[in-house]
Design an enzyme around this catalytic site. Structure first.
Site, PDB file in Angstrom:
ATOM      1  N   ARG A 110       0.839  -1.197   0.000  1.00  0.00           N
ATOM      2  CA  ARG A 110       0.000   0.000   0.000  1.00  0.00           C
ATOM      3  C   ARG A 110       0.872   1.245   0.000  1.00  0.00           C
ATOM      4  O   ARG A 110       1.960   1.244   0.549  1.00  0.00           O
ATOM      5  CB  ARG A 110      -0.986   0.041   1.171  1.00  0.00           C
ATOM      6  CG  ARG A 110      -0.396   0.123   2.574  1.00  0.00           C
ATOM      7  CD  ARG A 110      -0.104   1.511   3.043  1.00  0.00           C
ATOM      8  NE  ARG A 110       0.188   1.489   4.467  1.00  0.00           N
ATOM      9  CZ  ARG A 110       0.954   2.370   5.118  1.00  0.00           C
ATOM     10  NH1 ARG A 110       1.562   3.328   4.440  1.00  0.00           N
ATOM     11  NH2 ARG A 110       1.137   2.284   6.419  1.00  0.00           N
ATOM     12  N   GLU A 209      -7.175   7.252   6.551  1.00  0.00           N
ATOM     13  CA  GLU A 209      -6.198   8.073   7.286  1.00  0.00           C
ATOM     14  C   GLU A 209      -5.570   9.128   6.367  1.00  0.00           C
ATOM     15  O   GLU A 209      -5.119  10.181   6.821  1.00  0.00           O
ATOM     16  CB  GLU A 209      -5.117   7.193   7.890  1.00  0.00           C
ATOM     17  CG  GLU A 209      -4.078   7.981   8.659  1.00  0.00           C
ATOM     18  CD  GLU A 209      -3.054   7.110   9.369  1.00  0.00           C
ATOM     19  OE1 GLU A 209      -3.449   6.145  10.035  1.00  0.00           O
ATOM     20  OE2 GLU A 209      -1.861   7.410   9.263  1.00  0.00           O
ATOM     21  N   ARG A 213      -5.534   5.613  -0.070  1.00  0.00           N
ATOM     22  CA  ARG A 213      -4.656   4.480   0.227  1.00  0.00           C
ATOM     23  C   ARG A 213      -4.794   3.540  -0.957  1.00  0.00           C
ATOM     24  O   ARG A 213      -5.893   3.045  -1.206  1.00  0.00           O
ATOM     25  CB  ARG A 213      -5.066   3.784   1.535  1.00  0.00           C
ATOM     26  CG  ARG A 213      -4.711   4.568   2.816  1.00  0.00           C
ATOM     27  CD  ARG A 213      -3.230   4.543   3.065  1.00  0.00           C
ATOM     28  NE  ARG A 213      -2.792   5.366   4.193  1.00  0.00           N
ATOM     29  CZ  ARG A 213      -2.445   4.875   5.377  1.00  0.00           C
ATOM     30  NH1 ARG A 213      -2.544   3.593   5.633  1.00  0.00           N
ATOM     31  NH2 ARG A 213      -2.006   5.691   6.335  1.00  0.00           N
ATOM     32  N   CYS A 255       0.121  11.034   9.034  1.00  0.00           N
ATOM     33  CA  CYS A 255       1.014  10.621  10.128  1.00  0.00           C
ATOM     34  C   CYS A 255       2.459  10.716   9.639  1.00  0.00           C
ATOM     35  O   CYS A 255       2.776  10.204   8.558  1.00  0.00           O
ATOM     36  CB  CYS A 255       0.704   9.191  10.547  1.00  0.00           C
ATOM     37  SG  CYS A 255       1.791   8.599  11.838  1.00  0.00           S
ATOM     38  N   THR A 257       4.872   9.039  10.259  1.00  0.00           N
ATOM     39  CA  THR A 257       5.533   7.734  10.066  1.00  0.00           C
ATOM     40  C   THR A 257       5.441   7.273   8.614  1.00  0.00           C
ATOM     41  O   THR A 257       6.156   6.376   8.209  1.00  0.00           O
ATOM     42  CB  THR A 257       4.870   6.646  10.945  1.00  0.00           C
ATOM     43  OG1 THR A 257       3.482   6.536  10.560  1.00  0.00           O
ATOM     44  CG2 THR A 257       4.999   6.968  12.417  1.00  0.00           C
ATOM     45  N   ARG A 264       4.008   0.646   2.486  1.00  0.00           N
ATOM     46  CA  ARG A 264       4.185  -0.515   3.347  1.00  0.00           C
ATOM     47  C   ARG A 264       3.919  -1.734   2.478  1.00  0.00           C
ATOM     48  O   ARG A 264       2.803  -1.905   1.975  1.00  0.00           O
ATOM     49  CB  ARG A 264       3.237  -0.519   4.550  1.00  0.00           C
ATOM     50  CG  ARG A 264       3.557  -1.646   5.512  1.00  0.00           C
ATOM     51  CD  ARG A 264       2.853  -1.460   6.843  1.00  0.00           C
ATOM     52  NE  ARG A 264       1.609  -2.176   6.919  1.00  0.00           N
ATOM     53  CZ  ARG A 264       1.501  -3.461   7.221  1.00  0.00           C
ATOM     54  NH1 ARG A 264       2.570  -4.185   7.435  1.00  0.00           N
ATOM     55  NH2 ARG A 264       0.318  -4.030   7.295  1.00  0.00           N
ATOM     56  N   ARG A 293       4.022  -6.866  12.180  1.00  0.00           N
ATOM     57  CA  ARG A 293       2.742  -6.433  12.747  1.00  0.00           C
ATOM     58  C   ARG A 293       1.897  -7.684  13.013  1.00  0.00           C
ATOM     59  O   ARG A 293       2.178  -8.763  12.509  1.00  0.00           O
ATOM     60  CB  ARG A 293       1.987  -5.493  11.786  1.00  0.00           C
ATOM     61  CG  ARG A 293       2.635  -4.107  11.656  1.00  0.00           C
ATOM     62  CD  ARG A 293       1.763  -3.138  10.889  1.00  0.00           C
ATOM     63  NE  ARG A 293       2.421  -1.827  10.756  1.00  0.00           N
ATOM     64  CZ  ARG A 293       1.837  -0.755  10.216  1.00  0.00           C
ATOM     65  NH1 ARG A 293       0.605  -0.828   9.749  1.00  0.00           N
ATOM     66  NH2 ARG A 293       2.479   0.394  10.111  1.00  0.00           N
ATOM     67  N   GLU A 298      -1.880  -3.301  12.385  1.00  0.00           N
ATOM     68  CA  GLU A 298      -1.149  -2.540  13.387  1.00  0.00           C
ATOM     69  C   GLU A 298      -1.763  -2.713  14.786  1.00  0.00           C
ATOM     70  O   GLU A 298      -2.978  -2.728  14.933  1.00  0.00           O
ATOM     71  CB  GLU A 298      -1.262  -1.071  12.982  1.00  0.00           C
ATOM     72  CG  GLU A 298      -0.469  -0.127  13.824  1.00  0.00           C
ATOM     73  CD  GLU A 298      -0.621   1.295  13.306  1.00  0.00           C
ATOM     74  OE1 GLU A 298      -1.647   1.642  12.707  1.00  0.00           O
ATOM     75  OE2 GLU A 298       0.328   2.050  13.505  1.00  0.00           O
TER      76      GLU A 298
HETATM   77  P1  ADP Z   1      -1.777  -0.191   6.913  1.00  0.00           P
HETATM   78  O1  ADP Z   1      -2.868   0.214   5.986  1.00  0.00           O
HETATM   79  O2  ADP Z   1      -0.940   0.907   7.471  1.00  0.00           O
HETATM   80  O3  ADP Z   1      -0.963  -1.306   6.332  1.00  0.00           O
HETATM   81  P2  ADP Z   1      -2.682  -2.071   8.957  1.00  0.00           P
HETATM   82  O4  ADP Z   1      -1.366  -2.634   9.350  1.00  0.00           O
HETATM   83  O5  ADP Z   1      -3.678  -1.827  10.050  1.00  0.00           O
HETATM   84  O6  ADP Z   1      -2.563  -0.698   8.214  1.00  0.00           O
HETATM   85  O7  ADP Z   1      -3.347  -3.071   7.876  1.00  0.00           O
HETATM   86  C1  ADP Z   1      -4.599  -2.697   7.315  1.00  0.00           C
HETATM   87  C2  ADP Z   1      -5.387  -3.964   7.007  1.00  0.00           C
HETATM   88  O8  ADP Z   1      -4.706  -4.707   5.974  1.00  0.00           O
HETATM   89  C3  ADP Z   1      -5.493  -4.902   8.213  1.00  0.00           C
HETATM   90  O9  ADP Z   1      -6.790  -5.456   8.235  1.00  0.00           O
HETATM   91  C4  ADP Z   1      -4.491  -5.978   7.911  1.00  0.00           C
HETATM   92  O10 ADP Z   1      -4.835  -7.225   8.469  1.00  0.00           O
HETATM   93  C5  ADP Z   1      -4.552  -6.044   6.384  1.00  0.00           C
HETATM   94  N1  ADP Z   1      -3.301  -6.568   5.814  1.00  0.00           N
HETATM   95  C6  ADP Z   1      -2.057  -6.076   6.002  1.00  0.00           C
HETATM   96  N2  ADP Z   1      -1.150  -6.823   5.347  1.00  0.00           N
HETATM   97  C7  ADP Z   1      -1.844  -7.820   4.715  1.00  0.00           C
HETATM   98  C8  ADP Z   1      -1.485  -8.926   3.875  1.00  0.00           C
HETATM   99  N3  ADP Z   1      -0.207  -9.162   3.521  1.00  0.00           N
HETATM  100  N4  ADP Z   1      -2.473  -9.734   3.431  1.00  0.00           N
HETATM  101  C9  ADP Z   1      -3.757  -9.510   3.764  1.00  0.00           C
HETATM  102  N5  ADP Z   1      -4.181  -8.478   4.545  1.00  0.00           N
HETATM  103  C10 ADP Z   1      -3.223  -7.650   5.010  1.00  0.00           C
HETATM  104  N1  DAR Z   2      -1.467   5.727  16.659  1.00  0.00           N
HETATM  105  C1  DAR Z   2      -0.479   6.707  16.287  1.00  0.00           C
HETATM  106  C2  DAR Z   2       0.055   6.430  14.865  1.00  0.00           C
HETATM  107  C3  DAR Z   2       1.242   5.552  14.715  1.00  0.00           C
HETATM  108  C4  DAR Z   2       1.523   5.122  13.302  1.00  0.00           C
HETATM  109  N2  DAR Z   2       0.354   4.429  12.660  1.00  0.00           N
HETATM  110  C5  DAR Z   2      -0.432   5.003  11.742  1.00  0.00           C
HETATM  111  N3  DAR Z   2      -0.146   6.165  11.205  1.00  0.00           N
HETATM  112  N4  DAR Z   2      -1.529   4.360  11.357  1.00  0.00           N
HETATM  113  C6  DAR Z   2       0.568   6.726  17.383  1.00  0.00           C
HETATM  114  O1  DAR Z   2       1.053   7.795  17.695  1.00  0.00           O
HETATM  115  O2  DAR Z   2       0.854   5.655  17.929  1.00  0.00           O
END
Ligand code: ADP
Ligand code: DAR
Length: 340
Positions: A110, A209, A213, A255, A257, A264, A293, A298
């Site tokens: 993503r 967010e 995305r 964010c 980060t 990611r 994660r 997360e």
């Molecule tokens: P981000 O959008 O920052 O990656 P998260 O770590 O919360 O945020 O992941 C968002 C969603 O995507 C969560 O439901 C997570 O389980 C799912 N996800 C992340 N990586 C994978 C993957 N490799 N395969 C399937 N689902 C995934």
């Molecule tokens: N919860 C915030 C964000 C940390 C990074 N994750 C994001 N951007 N989804 C914190 O300060 O922990």
């Protein structure tokens, strides 16, 4: 006396770097869109367990509040002094990671984008969100071939259709308490939606967010194929949309980060042996600059030895380099799992 009192137990980066002196310097300032320091750190004030604790309300936040954003970014991303972030989005051709499909359950990459000239999701009025959603839907309608299909508005789509998307994890929930305290959930579910390609391997979350995305995913381990789909989608959208970009910090996100590539890239990988040898897994994760994660994302837990392993660095590295490093790291992890 600092007017902003962080919870005593908080160890967030914003608490660490927002000294009384910097607070005095910034507390009366606001960006052209009216975003203030108080709004930026509200989530960190309300959530003692914030790791970072600060969000940007627009691109200008990174300049206006740079005395606190810069040290937070430097500490989180590490070693980025005199940085000039470079993007490099080009298709790759890497060997399939797990051809016998014994370990990798799915691959997901993503990136986040915010549109130039718009406030970011934590600082948007309903009418700004509506204008943004309309602009993005128009841009998405230009996607062609295997990227083509449909936008599902959380507000207007058929409820049965939305339920189907939810069960297949093709949509996003309301933001967590950190995002809620930042203001990211205002007016939810209005002006939120998910674009899905016909083969369901490209998703675009609108007004989560960040404004966008862009997610490429599939239940396999062909990292290049997942990445190349994302390259095609972002290059097509870049023809009609202007993104918030900074010559030092790259793509600007809600964010800090996620700035830089905002990428990611990761896999859901089942590691039953390495789960019992975590110190070896952590050594490999560190050696290849990766992060772990939980299975549901997360701040969640590992279930059935399914790890979400992805890149750790987002800033000061190119998108293609992230993918190549991830590929090498996952090959080493699979090799170690096999050897146990
Ligand atoms: P981000 O959008 O920052 O990656 P998260 O770590 O919360 O945020 O992941 C968002 C969603 O995507 C969560 O439901 C997570 O389980 C799912 N996800 C992340 N990586 C994978 C993957 N490799 N395969 C399937 N689902 C995934
Ligand atoms: N919860 C915030 C964000 C940390 C990074 N994750 C994001 N951007 N989804 C914190 O300060 O922990």
């Amino acid at each position: 006396m600092n007017p902003f009192i962080f919870p005593e137990e908080s160890n967030s980066l914003v608490k660490k770097h927002l000294s009384q002196k910097i607070c005095k310097l910034l507390e009366q300032l606001n960006t052209d869109s009216g975003f203030t320091l108080e709004k930026a750190i509200h989530s960190g004030l309300k959530n003692p367990d914030s790791a970072i604790g600060i969000y940007a309300g627009d691109a200008q936040s990174y300049q206006t509040f740079s005395p606190v954003f810069d040290p937070v970014i430097l500490e989180y991303h590490g070693g980025v002094e005199n940085l000039k972030h470079k993007s490099d989005i080009r298709e790759l051709d890497l060997p399939v990671l797990d051809p016998e499909e014994k370990y990798i359950l799915s691959t997901r990459i993503r990136i986040a984008r915010n549109l130039k000239g718009f406030s970011f999701p934590c600082h948007m009025t309903l009418s700004q969100r509506r204008e943004l959603e309309k602009k993005i839907i128009t841009a998405l309608s230009c996607l062609k071939g295997n990227l083509k299909w449909n936008y599902y508005s959380f507000e207007h789509a058929d409820k049965k259709e939305l339920k189907r998307l939810e069960t297949k994890n093709f949509w996003f929930q309301k933001g967590d308490r950190f995002q809620d305290a930042a203001g990211i959930n205002s007016d939810f579910p209005k002006c939120r939606g998910v674009y899905l390609s016909f083969d369901k391997q490209l998703m675009v979350w609108v007004n989560e967010e960040d404004h966008l995305r862009i997610i490429s995913l599939e239940k396999a381990s062909d990292l290049s194929k997942v990445y190349n789909r994302l390259c095609q989608a972002i290059l097509a959208l870049s023809q009609t949309l202007d993104f918030a970009w900074d010559k030092t910090y790259g793509h600007l996100t809600s964010c800090p980060t996620n700035i830089g590539t905002s990428m990611r890239a990761g896999v859901h990988i089942q590691l039953e042996k390495l789960e019992q040898k975590k110190e070896l897994l952590f050594q490999l994760i560190k050696a290849y600059n990766l992060q772990i994660r939980g299975t549901r994302g997360e701040k969640t837990k590992i279930e059935n030895a399914v790890f979400d392993i992805s890149n750790s660095q987002r800033l000061g590295i190119s998108e293609s380099r992230i993918i190549q490093n991830l590929h090498a790291g996952l090959l080493a992890i699979i090799k170690a799992e096999k050897s146990l």
